[in-house]
Design a protein around this motif. Structure first.
Motif, PDB file in Angstrom:
ATOM      1  N   SER A  78       0.940  -1.142   0.208  1.00  0.00           N
ATOM      2  CA  SER A  78      -0.014  -0.080  -0.053  1.00  0.00           C
ATOM      3  C   SER A  78       0.931   1.188   0.041  1.00  0.00           C
ATOM      4  CB  SER A  78      -0.770   0.162   1.299  1.00  0.00           C
ATOM      5  OG  SER A  78      -0.151   0.435   2.441  1.00  0.00           O
ATOM      6  N   GLU A  79       0.181   2.343  -0.275  1.00  0.00           N
ATOM      7  CA  GLU A  79       0.838   3.715  -0.294  1.00  0.00           C
ATOM      8  C   GLU A  79       1.524   3.779   1.168  1.00  0.00           C
ATOM      9  OE1 GLU A  79      -0.200   8.341  -1.064  1.00  0.00           O
ATOM     10  OE2 GLU A  79      -0.695   6.714  -2.642  1.00  0.00           O
ATOM     11  N   ASP A  80       0.607   3.704   2.070  1.00  0.00           N
ATOM     12  CA  ASP A  80       1.056   4.150   3.535  1.00  0.00           C
ATOM     13  C   ASP A  80       2.364   3.243   3.953  1.00  0.00           C
ATOM     14  OD1 ASP A  80      -0.730   6.144   3.715  1.00  0.00           O
ATOM     15  OD2 ASP A  80      -2.191   5.063   4.535  1.00  0.00           O
ATOM     16  N   GLU A  81       2.298   1.930   3.414  1.00  0.00           N
ATOM     17  CA  GLU A  81       3.380   1.062   3.956  1.00  0.00           C
ATOM     18  C   GLU A  81       4.534   1.490   3.192  1.00  0.00           C
ATOM     19  OE1 GLU A  81       0.812  -3.357   4.531  1.00  0.00           O
ATOM     20  OE2 GLU A  81       1.309  -2.442   2.485  1.00  0.00           O
ATOM     21  N   PHE A  82       4.599   1.612   1.913  1.00  0.00           N
ATOM     22  CA  PHE A  82       5.616   2.386   1.305  1.00  0.00           C
ATOM     23  C   PHE A  82       6.327   3.431   1.702  1.00  0.00           C
ATOM     24  CE2 PHE A  82       7.601   4.693  -1.855  1.00  0.00           C
ATOM     25  CZ  PHE A  82       8.849   3.856  -2.533  1.00  0.00           C
ATOM     26  N   VAL A  83       5.461   4.511   1.884  1.00  0.00           N
ATOM     27  CA  VAL A  83       6.016   5.781   2.684  1.00  0.00           C
ATOM     28  C   VAL A  83       6.642   5.504   3.914  1.00  0.00           C
ATOM     29  CG1 VAL A  83       5.357   7.921   3.748  1.00  0.00           C
ATOM     30  CG2 VAL A  83       4.334   7.227   1.558  1.00  0.00           C
ATOM     31  N   GLN A  84       6.203   4.665   4.982  1.00  0.00           N
ATOM     32  CA  GLN A  84       6.732   4.321   6.056  1.00  0.00           C
ATOM     33  C   GLN A  84       8.010   3.676   5.756  1.00  0.00           C
ATOM     34  OE1 GLN A  84       4.409   1.761   8.566  1.00  0.00           O
ATOM     35  NE2 GLN A  84       5.460   1.870  10.412  1.00  0.00           N
ATOM     36  N   MET A  85       8.207   2.740   5.071  1.00  0.00           N
ATOM     37  CA  MET A  85       9.294   1.839   4.629  1.00  0.00           C
ATOM     38  C   MET A  85      10.254   2.945   4.231  1.00  0.00           C
ATOM     39  SD  MET A  85      11.277   1.006   2.316  1.00  0.00           S
ATOM     40  CE  MET A  85      10.154   1.082   0.711  1.00  0.00           C
ATOM     41  N   ARG A  86      10.048   3.642   3.375  1.00  0.00           N
ATOM     42  CA  ARG A  86      10.944   4.663   2.445  1.00  0.00           C
ATOM     43  C   ARG A  86      11.519   5.853   3.296  1.00  0.00           C
ATOM     44  NH1 ARG A  86      13.902   3.322  -1.284  1.00  0.00           N
ATOM     45  NH2 ARG A  86      15.410   4.241   0.286  1.00  0.00           N
ATOM     46  N   ASP A  87      10.581   6.543   4.214  1.00  0.00           N
ATOM     47  CA  ASP A  87      11.224   7.163   5.157  1.00  0.00           C
ATOM     48  C   ASP A  87      11.969   6.788   6.173  1.00  0.00           C
ATOM     49  OD1 ASP A  87       9.608   9.283   3.930  1.00  0.00           O
ATOM     50  OD2 ASP A  87       7.945   9.355   5.429  1.00  0.00           O
ATOM     51  N   ALA A  88      11.628   5.612   6.701  1.00  0.00           N
ATOM     52  CA  ALA A  88      12.501   4.884   7.825  1.00  0.00           C
ATOM     53  C   ALA A  88      13.885   4.409   7.330  1.00  0.00           C
ATOM     54  CB  ALA A  88      11.891   3.609   8.131  1.00  0.00           C
ATOM     55  N   ARG A  89      13.861   3.931   5.865  1.00  0.00           N
ATOM     56  CA  ARG A  89      15.208   3.559   5.448  1.00  0.00           C
ATOM     57  C   ARG A  89      16.030   4.725   4.928  1.00  0.00           C
ATOM     58  NH1 ARG A  89      17.529  -0.732   2.467  1.00  0.00           N
ATOM     59  NH2 ARG A  89      18.582  -0.137   0.779  1.00  0.00           N
ATOM     60  N   ASP A  90      15.336   5.985   4.458  1.00  0.00           N
ATOM     61  CA  ASP A  90      15.973   7.019   3.991  1.00  0.00           C
ATOM     62  C   ASP A  90      16.952   7.555   5.058  1.00  0.00           C
ATOM     63  OD1 ASP A  90      15.422   6.476   1.355  1.00  0.00           O
ATOM     64  OD2 ASP A  90      13.791   8.136   1.403  1.00  0.00           O
ATOM     65  N   ALA A  91      16.217   7.440   6.284  1.00  0.00           N
ATOM     66  CA  ALA A  91      16.815   7.948   7.394  1.00  0.00           C
ATOM     67  C   ALA A  91      18.035   7.438   7.841  1.00  0.00           C
ATOM     68  CB  ALA A  91      15.771   8.044   8.787  1.00  0.00           C
ATOM     69  N   THR A  92      18.484   6.233   7.165  1.00  0.00           N
ATOM     70  CA  THR A  92      19.518   5.579   7.489  1.00  0.00           C
ATOM     71  C   THR A  92      20.606   5.732   6.706  1.00  0.00           C
ATOM     72  OG1 THR A  92      19.045   3.481   6.716  1.00  0.00           O
ATOM     73  CG2 THR A  92      18.136   3.738   8.727  1.00  0.00           C
ATOM     74  N   LEU A  93      20.403   6.557   5.456  1.00  0.00           N
ATOM     75  CA  LEU A  93      21.328   6.633   4.266  1.00  0.00           C
ATOM     76  C   LEU A  93      22.444   7.674   4.564  1.00  0.00           C
ATOM     77  CD1 LEU A  93      19.002   5.521   1.388  1.00  0.00           C
ATOM     78  CD2 LEU A  93      20.465   4.068   2.808  1.00  0.00           C
ATOM     79  N   ASP A  94      23.487   7.739   4.123  1.00  0.00           N
ATOM     80  CA  ASP A  94      24.425   8.673   3.876  1.00  0.00           C
ATOM     81  C   ASP A  94      23.977   9.477   2.613  1.00  0.00           C
ATOM     82  OD1 ASP A  94      25.768   8.453   6.245  1.00  0.00           O
ATOM     83  OD2 ASP A  94      27.237   7.013   5.224  1.00  0.00           O
ATOM     84  N   MET A  95      24.377  10.591   2.643  1.00  0.00           N
ATOM     85  CA  MET A  95      24.441  11.403   1.081  1.00  0.00           C
ATOM     86  C   MET A  95      25.148  10.798   0.219  1.00  0.00           C
ATOM     87  SD  MET A  95      21.953  13.952   0.999  1.00  0.00           S
ATOM     88  CE  MET A  95      21.045  12.789   1.810  1.00  0.00           C
ATOM     89  N   PRO A  96      25.013  10.840  -1.049  1.00  0.00           N
ATOM     90  CA  PRO A  96      25.752  10.232  -2.149  1.00  0.00           C
ATOM     91  C   PRO A  96      27.157  11.136  -2.012  1.00  0.00           C
ATOM     92  CG  PRO A  96      23.793  10.826  -2.926  1.00  0.00           C
ATOM     93  CD  PRO A  96      23.720  11.357  -1.717  1.00  0.00           C
ATOM     94  N   ARG A  97      28.263  10.285  -2.505  1.00  0.00           N
ATOM     95  CA  ARG A  97      29.548  10.902  -2.283  1.00  0.00           C
ATOM     96  C   ARG A  97      29.694  12.179  -3.196  1.00  0.00           C
ATOM     97  NH1 ARG A  97      34.809   9.223  -5.296  1.00  0.00           N
ATOM     98  NH2 ARG A  97      33.263   8.259  -6.768  1.00  0.00           N
ATOM     99  N   LEU A  98      29.083  11.976  -4.270  1.00  0.00           N
ATOM    100  CA  LEU A  98      29.456  13.135  -5.167  1.00  0.00           C
ATOM    101  C   LEU A  98      28.339  14.317  -5.115  1.00  0.00           C
ATOM    102  CD1 LEU A  98      31.085  11.506  -8.100  1.00  0.00           C
ATOM    103  CD2 LEU A  98      32.209  12.726  -6.212  1.00  0.00           C
ATOM    104  N   ILE A  99      27.313  14.205  -4.349  1.00  0.00           N
ATOM    105  CA  ILE A  99      26.126  15.118  -4.313  1.00  0.00           C
ATOM    106  C   ILE A  99      26.415  16.635  -4.400  1.00  0.00           C
ATOM    107  CG2 ILE A  99      25.680  15.138  -1.916  1.00  0.00           C
ATOM    108  CD1 ILE A  99      22.659  15.300  -2.603  1.00  0.00           C
ATOM    109  N   LEU A 100      27.361  16.971  -3.685  1.00  0.00           N
ATOM    110  CA  LEU A 100      27.719  18.362  -3.560  1.00  0.00           C
ATOM    111  C   LEU A 100      28.174  18.898  -5.279  1.00  0.00           C
ATOM    112  CD1 LEU A 100      28.514  18.892   0.098  1.00  0.00           C
ATOM    113  CD2 LEU A 100      26.385  19.581  -0.808  1.00  0.00           C
ATOM    114  N   PRO A 101      29.241  18.347  -5.278  1.00  0.00           N
ATOM    115  CA  PRO A 101      29.868  18.859  -6.699  1.00  0.00           C
ATOM    116  C   PRO A 101      28.792  18.762  -7.792  1.00  0.00           C
ATOM    117  CG  PRO A 101      31.222  16.964  -5.942  1.00  0.00           C
ATOM    118  CD  PRO A 101      30.219  17.411  -4.735  1.00  0.00           C
TER     119      PRO A 101
END
Length: 310
Positions: free
Chosen positions: A258-281
């Protein structure tokens, strides 16, 4: 009652026509860059030899600040070997993990540089972050063409439909080329899942709806992904799949999630991720259609690194 989606209906019609007519099926060659896990595609019409290059890569070494063209020169060599004429240099979004080689390829091969019209939102957000000043136009004018949802064009005789698929970034678009869809970062192989949605302007709920839009295309639709990362248990990089395979097996967004299940998963997972190595440049370059910022008074070009920015 669900509202009709005329863009999806048009894309579906094109996919079905191409599935029934080989003349409307593009030839596709992929170039994998292992340092950024990025796939660049050359898509061409066999009848006219007209071609598009999608999501090109300019090599960049952050430790030295040096760029190189080894990855894009492989594309140039392929174009020459197969006697192709490049008419489009297409971006699915402003990438955060590699520099676009579109200006270099345009100089070598021609073609129009294009991206989704919502790039202006990205330019506004990151223009402020990098304090780019009033000289940096935030109207998308660095690109030759800005595509809206539902826009159409051709690669030779093969029709292309543009689908706006925000969520990873506000500007993400997918290109439906015959029976093939170039999804950008919206989704990955079924065993790896879906894109993050925590960049400025990203939104997990919008990402879910974009995923379902793409996955509403016919089951046999070929999907070509912008990246592959090896999940546990797999030893070979893969970047082509189908709507049917994603609907059945995508670990984040298979049928039944479901949409709510996906959003909950995605938000929780994203909170654990570092920014991409090259994002700023990378974003500083890619929001300018792959062009570098103007050089300073000493003739040297610099990229900014915000410190402790909000």
């Amino acid at each position: 009652m669900k509202k009709p989606d005329p863009v999806l209906e048009l894309a579906t019609e094109h996919v079905l026509r191409a599935a029934a007519n080989d003349a409307l099926r593009p030839e596709i060659e992929s170039f994998f860059d292992p340092s950024t896990f990025t796939v660049t595609y050359v898509v061409h019409d066999p009848a006219t030899r007209e071609a598009a290059i999608i999501d090109s890569v300019l090599d960049f070494e952050p430790n030295s600040g040096r760029t190189a063209t080894a990855s894009s020169d492989k594309v140039v060599d392929y174009i020459a070997k197969h006697n192709l004429k490049v008419t489009w240099l297409l971006e699915t979004h402003a990438h955060a993990d590699h520099f676009s080689a579109a200006p270099y390829l345009q100089e070598k091969l021609g073609g129009k540089i294009a991206i989704g019209a919502e790039i202006t939102t990205v330019q506004d957000v990151f223009g402020k972050l990098f304090n780019a000043g009033t000289a940096f136009e935030r109207d998308g004018s660095q690109f030759d063409v800005l595509f809206e949802d539902g826009d159409t064009f051709t690669i030779g005789q093969i029709p292309v439909v543009v689908m706006h698929v925000p969520g990873h970034t506000p500007a993400d678009i997918a290109y439906v080329v015959g029976d093939a869809v170039f999804t950008g970062d919206t989704m990955f192989m079924p065993d790896y899942g879906t894109a993050r949605a925590d960049f400025p302007g990203g939104n997990a709920r919008k990402l879910f709806r974009s995923l379902r839009r793409i996955l509403s295309l016919p089951p046999e639709t070929r999907l070509f992904l912008c990246h592959d990362y090896l999940p546990k248990g797999r030893t070979t990089y893969v970047w082509e799949t189908t709507v049917a395979a994603e609907r059945e097996g995508n670990i984040h967004a298979h049928d039944g999630v479901s949409e709510d299940e996906f959003v909950q998963m995605r938000d929780a997972r994203d909170a654990t991720l570092d920014m991409p190595r090259l994002i700023l440049p990378a974003v500083q370059v890619n929001m300018r259609a792959g062009h570098m910022p103007p050089p300073d008074d000493n003739g040297v070009t610099y990229l900014k690194i915000p410190i402790n920015a909000v």
